[in-house]
Design an enzyme around this catalytic site. Sequence first.
Site: not given
Ligand code: GLN
Ligand code: ZN
Length: 455
Positions: A127-128, A257, A301, A390
């Site tokens: 995801i990054g 945010w 959200e 998590h």
């Molecule tokens: N690209 C972000 C990461 O990997 C995405 C974070 C998120 O979804 N809050 O940290």
């Molecule tokens: Zn995320």
Amino acid sequence: RPGRSRPAGAPGAASCSLLHVPLDAATERDIEPQVRRWLAFARQKTAEIATLARGLSQGTDAIAAELAANRADLASRASSALTRDPAVRSRTAAITAADGRRSQPYAERAAAQRAHLGLPLLPTTTIGSFPQTDELRVARADLRAGRIDTAGYEERIKDEIREVLSFQEKTGVDVLVHGEPERNDMVQYFAEQLTGYVATQHGWVQSYGTRYVRPPVLAGDISRPEPMTVRWTTYAQAQTSKPVKGMLTGPVTMLAWSFVRDDQPLGDTARQVALALRDEVNDLEAAGTSVIQVDEPALRETLPLRAADHAAYLDWATESFRLSTSGVRPDTQIHTHMCYAEFGDIVQAIDDLDADVISLEAARSHMQVAGELAEHGYPREAGPGVWDIHSPRVPSTQEAAALLRKGLEAIPAERLWVNPDCGLKTRGWTETRASLENLVSAAREVRAGLTTDNG
Ligand code: GLN
Ligand code: ZN
């Protein structure tokens, strides 16, 4: 209470808790004094309540000076060059419907992307972010304290990027990331580079539990003086022949945010941020980035509480995402990411983003989102997460493979991606290594089963 007379002296109170505002705007010495006067943190709000109470009990003459000062502050905001940038305003005024549409429909884009990227079935990605290690935190602290200079700091970031890339290559991940080691926070990092945003020094607010954040302030019109991520992304891409995904934070999350402006509709601010991001997306593409992810974890959200307000919100939210991402060629693949599993009430909005690939949280709900996407008739590619990030627990290959097979019941192999639930910045390297290795093995195992089944 009805039937009870108000006590003399007109007590005042805030209509909600002050938990979510910072303490005191007066301590923000780095914010220009005139801009600081547009802000009201807890101390300022409390003082305003006391002023209003005095005005109610003693008459407005008693607070004439305060009212005049307030009028002057609001007038200075309305006429400031920061809140009224003619270049930004003429650009947002000129937005057309075509600016928010990709040049080709998904089916044609998908074919062009397949040819351009040459990915296997069930492509793997992350995801990054990769673990924000102690070394990275020390590097940032060293830079702040002047123990190292910018060049020294950037060397440490480059070392980290090379390590993250070589691990992904060795593990066999298909679409790589640079790991986001240079980012303190996914919103703050961009806010610091955009004109119109103001950072606070002491503006801490509770995020959840014992975690506190310092949201940036959307003070004026937003523009991007120069590229924000291109240098790091191209550095990463130069280290490998596999595609490296460019990584940006989407307009809705950039608003959600931060502290937003109250002197214009949210949608107007979102469109300004979207155009700045659109330039970044286009610059990334021009620099050779073929896959670009625009994260929108805050899309759900930010949905207003009142159902009557949903449509208007989703309208500007999805439009601003498409504005940021629609300027690219058909063979450039746009990803988005959201980390929640319950998204039933915004599935249409997710579809309206028109992203080529979406990654979602799904491990704990056993791929429930995959079924919901299928039920909706979601036509594009999706990566329901197969690793719950998590927890430090490492999912086994069998477990990840079982989740993938479950995903395949809803999403055909040509459109299913393999990825964790979210970014890895809060994870340690030990479980990150083991989990990603298992995730790649699971993808290979399920992939092999597909080719056998097919022939
Ligand atoms: N690209 C972000 C990461 O990997 C995405 C974070 C998120 O979804 N809050 O940290
Ligand atoms: Zn995320």
